[in-house]
Motif scaffolding. Structure first.
Motif, PDB file in Angstrom:
ATOM      1  N   ARG A  48       0.835  -1.208   0.000  1.00 17.97           N
ATOM      2  CA  ARG A  48       0.000   0.000   0.000  1.00 17.97           C
ATOM      3  C   ARG A  48       0.867   1.255   0.000  1.00 17.97           C
ATOM      4  O   ARG A  48       0.462   2.294  -0.503  1.00 17.97           O
ATOM      5  N   PHE A  53      -1.327   4.457  -1.102  1.00 18.49           N
ATOM      6  CA  PHE A  53      -2.450   4.590  -0.172  1.00 18.49           C
ATOM      7  C   PHE A  53      -1.984   4.865   1.244  1.00 18.49           C
ATOM      8  O   PHE A  53      -2.731   5.366   2.068  1.00 18.49           O
ATOM      9  N   GLY A  72      -0.211  10.995  -4.932  1.00 22.28           N
ATOM     10  CA  GLY A  72      -1.313  10.092  -4.592  1.00 22.28           C
ATOM     11  C   GLY A  72      -1.353   8.875  -5.487  1.00 22.28           C
ATOM     12  O   GLY A  72      -0.697   8.828  -6.532  1.00 22.28           O
ATOM     13  N   PRO A  73      -2.129   7.878  -5.067  1.00 14.52           N
ATOM     14  CA  PRO A  73      -2.201   6.630  -5.847  1.00 14.52           C
ATOM     15  C   PRO A  73      -2.719   6.845  -7.270  1.00 14.52           C
ATOM     16  O   PRO A  73      -2.404   6.073  -8.168  1.00 14.52           O
ATOM     17  N   ASN A  74      -3.515   7.908  -7.445  1.00 16.99           N
ATOM     18  CA  ASN A  74      -4.053   8.146  -8.792  1.00 16.99           C
ATOM     19  C   ASN A  74      -3.025   8.774  -9.722  1.00 16.99           C
ATOM     20  O   ASN A  74      -3.248   8.876 -10.919  1.00 16.99           O
ATOM     21  N   THR A  78       1.669   3.017 -10.968  1.00 17.51           N
ATOM     22  CA  THR A  78       1.455   1.659 -10.478  1.00 17.51           C
ATOM     23  C   THR A  78      -0.016   1.320 -10.635  1.00 17.51           C
ATOM     24  O   THR A  78      -0.858   2.204 -10.672  1.00 17.51           O
ATOM     25  N   ALA A  79      -0.317   0.036 -10.723  1.00 22.94           N
ATOM     26  CA  ALA A  79      -1.708  -0.397 -10.683  1.00 22.94           C
ATOM     27  C   ALA A  79      -1.783  -1.550  -9.704  1.00 22.94           C
ATOM     28  O   ALA A  79      -0.903  -2.400  -9.665  1.00 22.94           O
ATOM     29  N   LEU A  80      -2.836  -1.525  -8.896  1.00 23.29           N
ATOM     30  CA  LEU A  80      -2.964  -2.491  -7.812  1.00 23.29           C
ATOM     31  C   LEU A  80      -4.102  -3.455  -8.122  1.00 23.29           C
ATOM     32  O   LEU A  80      -5.177  -3.029  -8.532  1.00 23.29           O
ATOM     33  N   PHE A  82      -6.470  -5.892  -6.180  1.00 25.18           N
ATOM     34  CA  PHE A  82      -6.856  -6.101  -4.789  1.00 25.18           C
ATOM     35  C   PHE A  82      -7.114  -7.563  -4.519  1.00 25.18           C
ATOM     36  O   PHE A  82      -7.450  -8.334  -5.416  1.00 25.18           O
ATOM     37  N   TYR A  99     -12.204   1.618 -17.578  1.00 28.24           N
ATOM     38  CA  TYR A  99     -12.404   2.700 -16.605  1.00 28.24           C
ATOM     39  C   TYR A  99     -11.189   3.624 -16.492  1.00 28.24           C
ATOM     40  O   TYR A  99     -11.315   4.842 -16.495  1.00 28.24           O
ATOM     41  N   GLY A 100      -9.998   3.010 -16.390  1.00 28.27           N
ATOM     42  CA  GLY A 100      -8.794   3.820 -16.244  1.00 28.27           C
ATOM     43  C   GLY A 100      -8.573   4.735 -17.437  1.00 28.27           C
ATOM     44  O   GLY A 100      -8.059   5.843 -17.305  1.00 28.27           O
ATOM     45  N   VAL A 103     -11.092   7.660 -17.260  1.00 21.61           N
ATOM     46  CA  VAL A 103     -10.612   8.665 -16.321  1.00 21.61           C
ATOM     47  C   VAL A 103      -9.566   9.566 -16.977  1.00 21.61           C
ATOM     48  O   VAL A 103      -9.498  10.763 -16.706  1.00 21.61           O
ATOM     49  N   ARG A 104      -8.777   8.967 -17.875  1.00 22.16           N
ATOM     50  CA  ARG A 104      -7.720   9.728 -18.536  1.00 22.16           C
ATOM     51  C   ARG A 104      -8.217  10.494 -19.747  1.00 22.16           C
ATOM     52  O   ARG A 104      -7.425  11.061 -20.492  1.00 22.16           O
ATOM     53  N   ALA A 148      -6.216  -3.472 -14.767  1.00 20.07           N
ATOM     54  CA  ALA A 148      -4.996  -2.841 -14.267  1.00 20.07           C
ATOM     55  C   ALA A 148      -4.012  -2.576 -15.406  1.00 20.07           C
ATOM     56  O   ALA A 148      -3.359  -1.534 -15.443  1.00 20.07           O
ATOM     57  N   VAL A 151      -4.187   0.738 -17.942  1.00 17.73           N
ATOM     58  CA  VAL A 151      -3.607   2.062 -17.705  1.00 17.73           C
ATOM     59  C   VAL A 151      -2.098   2.061 -17.960  1.00 17.73           C
ATOM     60  O   VAL A 151      -1.418   3.040 -17.674  1.00 17.73           O
TER      61      VAL A 151
ATOM     62  N   ARG B 235      -9.400   5.008  -7.519  1.00 20.57           N
ATOM     63  CA  ARG B 235      -8.354   5.995  -7.283  1.00 20.57           C
ATOM     64  C   ARG B 235      -7.033   5.514  -7.861  1.00 20.57           C
ATOM     65  O   ARG B 235      -6.296   6.269  -8.500  1.00 20.57           O
ATOM     66  N   ASP B 236      -6.764   4.236  -7.642  1.00 21.07           N
ATOM     67  CA  ASP B 236      -5.524   3.661  -8.131  1.00 21.07           C
ATOM     68  C   ASP B 236      -5.463   3.701  -9.659  1.00 21.07           C
ATOM     69  O   ASP B 236      -4.400   3.832 -10.249  1.00 21.07           O
ATOM     70  N   LEU B 237      -6.634   3.595 -10.291  1.00 22.70           N
ATOM     71  CA  LEU B 237      -6.669   3.642 -11.760  1.00 22.70           C
ATOM     72  C   LEU B 237      -6.587   5.073 -12.266  1.00 22.70           C
ATOM     73  O   LEU B 237      -6.671   5.306 -13.464  1.00 22.70           O
ATOM     74  N   GLY B 238      -6.455   6.028 -11.359  1.00 19.99           N
ATOM     75  CA  GLY B 238      -6.200   7.397 -11.763  1.00 19.99           C
ATOM     76  C   GLY B 238      -7.379   8.343 -11.631  1.00 19.99           C
ATOM     77  O   GLY B 238      -7.295   9.490 -12.049  1.00 19.99           O
ATOM     78  N   ALA B 239      -8.491   7.867 -11.058  1.00 22.78           N
ATOM     79  CA  ALA B 239      -9.682   8.713 -11.020  1.00 22.78           C
ATOM     80  C   ALA B 239      -9.524   9.840 -10.009  1.00 22.78           C
ATOM     81  O   ALA B 239      -9.098   9.609  -8.889  1.00 22.78           O
ATOM     82  N   HIS B 243     -14.752  12.133  -9.933  1.00 21.22           N
ATOM     83  CA  HIS B 243     -15.086  11.038 -10.841  1.00 21.22           C
ATOM     84  C   HIS B 243     -15.512   9.807 -10.054  1.00 21.22           C
ATOM     85  O   HIS B 243     -16.450   9.101 -10.427  1.00 21.22           O
TER      86      HIS B 243
END
Lengths: 360, 334
Positions: A48, A53, A72-74, A78-80, A82, A99-100, A103-104, A148, A151, B235-239, B243
């Motif tokens: 983490r 995180f 921050g993680p965003n 890296t991609a996590l 879970f 999704y990733g 967001v971009r 994952a 991205v 969040r990890d994926l960048g959001a 969003h």
């Protein structure tokens, strides 16, 4: 090979509890790196911290040479994945993967195209427009990987993602993960308490215990040259014979155990008289010929025949259980339960380490 | 046939229709255990009697009675059930045209208030949602157990105060020479006192405030049920945070949002005490008008008609919004 991730004196504390003690570690670009340790050893906390995180209480985390403090993680490359995958149930498989990209700000048609390409790579194309709940465990696993990878991370972090699967699927997914890693060529960091997974998939492994990294090395190194009592007993099975060092010479040392003087390689900084434990793996033990030389004697109190292998449970009179694994084909007849046996081993196959707390 | 007879017959019809629907809808499975065998005679009997009484006596019958009443003339008790007691649309005509006979001009006074009430209730519901959502999210996903307990207490205790006391205290708080104006003038934000009451601001604030909890709890329940890992995964994926809220949390919490908003809208549009106490001279809240039909004009049939129009409009709006949001009625009861 360049460094993907660099941990420099990273310490993570929660209140008065130190989850990870000052840790230095380099993870190379493109390697499959595993953190192996019992639950609560700090491996997930470390993961983490790498993903952003959790901020380290002290020390520096660098990814691709860049200090990650305050990022921050965003914003990290890296991609996590879970432990419970955390797929989005309100989206279809393809929407999850895309999704990733959404967001971009990647356009709808392009991100659909890229999602379909990734789904093709994990053999999920026919399921692209299904709901997540309609998938099987292994399929969900692959959606999480595709999501994952979408991205294009530099590092993929995996937090025990196989633990919820049944044994057969788990073994299959191990191979698949390894294949995907070799295909995409990015660094995978894998968290597990399952040594089979770690030994099977990883280029290198860090064995963790109680917030410390005990040893970093390839699976072979960790298995055959453990550097601490914890590693020797946690990775693979080992017979532990505690005693006192009585002689040291040429990298070999003799330990006076309740079973007699036994020799093995020196695995630490010892002086004569120190408390030490001799570790020898069950498969390194051999049956001595009747009346021939032997290292110690024991009584067979359990025998389980498993085809090519036969496992013997041994009673040496010590508190610790002993075990021996024999290749069935090397023996004309197997001992019976209750038989008194002489056992020997090559001192080069045994290792003497400082006595430590037993593995949890 | 008098009013009560009609009510009884209509109620019986509704109940029989309901049983037919249930019967028709459900195929009897051969392995099904009988209701009484599963629950026992006492519990089973209580369930049937209790739910039956609650539905029939306290819900269907009064509603049917009011619907029936709204189609009658206002008559002195002696003439009820007599030859003059005939069915009529007069009360609805009154609402639309302000006259029992003419349909020439619309009853703008009441219609405007009716539409204003519905429009403002919608806006207030959205505002209440905007206030409640961050709180509910914090409670469900961020707060530690200790903080959550304190917050819940702080939210619940103010609701022990009854509606009327709260309304009057708001009146004092927001009066021209009240506490709030004192502060605003004291720190120099305004020179002149603001007429919170006359501008209906006090009314809107009070209506929002009274329905905060009704919004927060369904939201909290829905957000609480979301796996926190999903939020972290996004969040990890960048959001960015907005969003995540818009596309991860809110879609998940949609049933909770639906149920909170529906309740809040219904209660805001139907609130009586707060608009009576806090409505300014220009207040056009619809419920006081309905109230006046009953207690100023003593025209219960007309009051019933007005109330039913409001109820139907609210139900229509709720169903339309649910339909647009893709929610089924069953989902918001989760």
């Amino acid at each position: 090979m360049t460094t993907a991730i660099e941990l420099e004196k990273v310490r993570i504390t929660f209140g008065t509890f130190t989850a990870v003690h000052d840790t230095n570690l380099d993870i190379r670009d493109g390697e499959f790196f595993s953190f192996l340790g019992p639950s609560g050893c700090g491996k997930t906390t470390l993961l983490r911290t790498i993903s952003g995180f959790t901020e380290p209480s002290a020390g520096v985390v660098r990814i691709g040479g860049k200090d990650m403090a305050g990022i921050g993680p965003n914003k990290r490359p890296t991609a996590l994945i879970f432990q419970n995958l955390a797929l989005f149930p309100m989206m279809t498989v393809a929407e999850n993967v895309a999704y990733g990209l959404r967001v971009r700000g990647v356009g709808k048609s392009e991100r659909e195209q890229r999602a379909m390409k990734l789904l093709d790579q994990v053999a999920l194309t026919p399921h692209a427009h299904k709901k997540i709940s309609a998938l099987s465990g292994g399929q969900k696993q692959r959606v999480a990987i595709a999501r994952a990878l979408a991205v294009e991370p530099k590092v993929l972090l995996l937090d025990e993602p196989l633990s919820a699967l049944d044994l057969k699927l788990r073994q299959h997914m191990r191979r698949e993960l390894r294949e995907i890693q070799q295909r995409v060529g990015i660094t995978f960091i894998y968290i597990t308490h399952d040594q089979g997974e770690a030994l099977n998939m990883s280029d290198r492994i860090a064995v963790m215990n109680a917030g410390h990294i005990e040893q970093v090395g390839t699976g072979r190194e960790i298995y055959s040259k453990p550097q601490s009592a914890f590693v020797a007993s946690f990775v693979g099975e080992s017979n532990e014979l505690p005693g006192k060092v009585s002689r040291i010479s040429d990298g070999m040392c003799t330990v006076d155990t309740p079973l007699g003087a036994l020799s093995g390689r020196v695995g630490g900084d010892f002086r004569v008289g120190d408390a030490a434990t001799l570790f020898v793996r069950p498969e390194q033990l051999r049956l001595a010929a009747p009346g021939g030389d032997h290292a110690f004697r024991a009584r067979v109190d359990d025998l389980s025949f498993e085809g090519s292998m036969t496992h013997l449970g041994l009673d040496t009179g010590l508190a610790q259980d002993c075990a021996a694994t024999l290749m069935t084909s090397n023996h004309e007849s197997l001992p019976e339960i209750g038989a008194d046996l002489g056992l020997s081993f090559n001192p080069l196959d045994a290792i003497v380490l400082k006595s430590g707390a037993p593995a949890a | 046939m008098n009013n009560l007879d009609t009510t009884f017959i209509a109620t019986a019809l509704v109940v029989v229709l309901f049983f037919f629907l249930v019967r028709y809808d459900r195929q009897r499975r051969p392995e099904a255990i009988g209701f009484f065998r599963r629950n026992g005679a006492v519990v089973g009997g209580y369930l049937i009697l209790g739910v039956g009484f609650w539905l029939i006596m306290t819900f269907i019958m009064p509603m049917v009675f009011m619907v029936d009443l709204s189609f009658h003339h206002k008559l002195p008790p002696s003439k009820v059930g007599g030859p003059e007691d005939v069915y009529t649309l007069d009360n609805y005509r009154m609402f639309l045209f302000g006259s029992r006979t003419s349909t020439e001009s619309l009853n703008w006074l009441h219609l405007r208030s009716f539409f204003a009430t519905i429009g403002i209730s919608m806006a207030l519901t959205l505002i209440t949602f905007a206030i409640s959502y961050p709180l509910a999210y914090y409670m469900a996903q961020s707060a530690k157990a200790q903080q959550l307990r304190v917050l819940l207490l702080l939210l619940i205790i103010p609701y022990w105060v009854n509606d009327i006391l709260r309304a009057f205290s708001f009146r004092i708080l927001m009066a021209e020479n009240g506490f709030l104006n004192g502060i605003l003038q004291g720190i120099g934000l305004t020179g002149q006192p603001i007429d919170f009451l006359g501008q209906n601001i006090a009314l809107y604030v009070a209506l929002c405030y009274s329905h905060l909890l009704i919004m927060i709890f369904p939201l909290y329940n829905a957000i609480d049920a979301q796996d926190h890992n999903q939020i972290e995964a996004a969040r990890d994926l960048g959001a960015p945070w907005w969003h995540i809220h818009l596309f991860i949390v809110m879609p998940h919490a949609k049933p909770g949002i639906g149920s909170g908003m529906t309740l809040c809208f219904m209660l805001t549009a139907g609130a009586v005490a707060t608009p009576l106490v806090l409505g300014g001279p220009n207040s056009l809240w619809f419920t006081p008008i309905v109230y006046d039909r009953f207690y100023q004009l003593f025209d219960w049939p007309q009051g019933a008609a007005y109330a039913i129009v409001l109820l139907l409009a609210c139900i229509a709006i709720v169903f339309t919004v649910l339909k647009l949001a893709g929610l089924k009625l069953g989902e918001i009861a989760k």
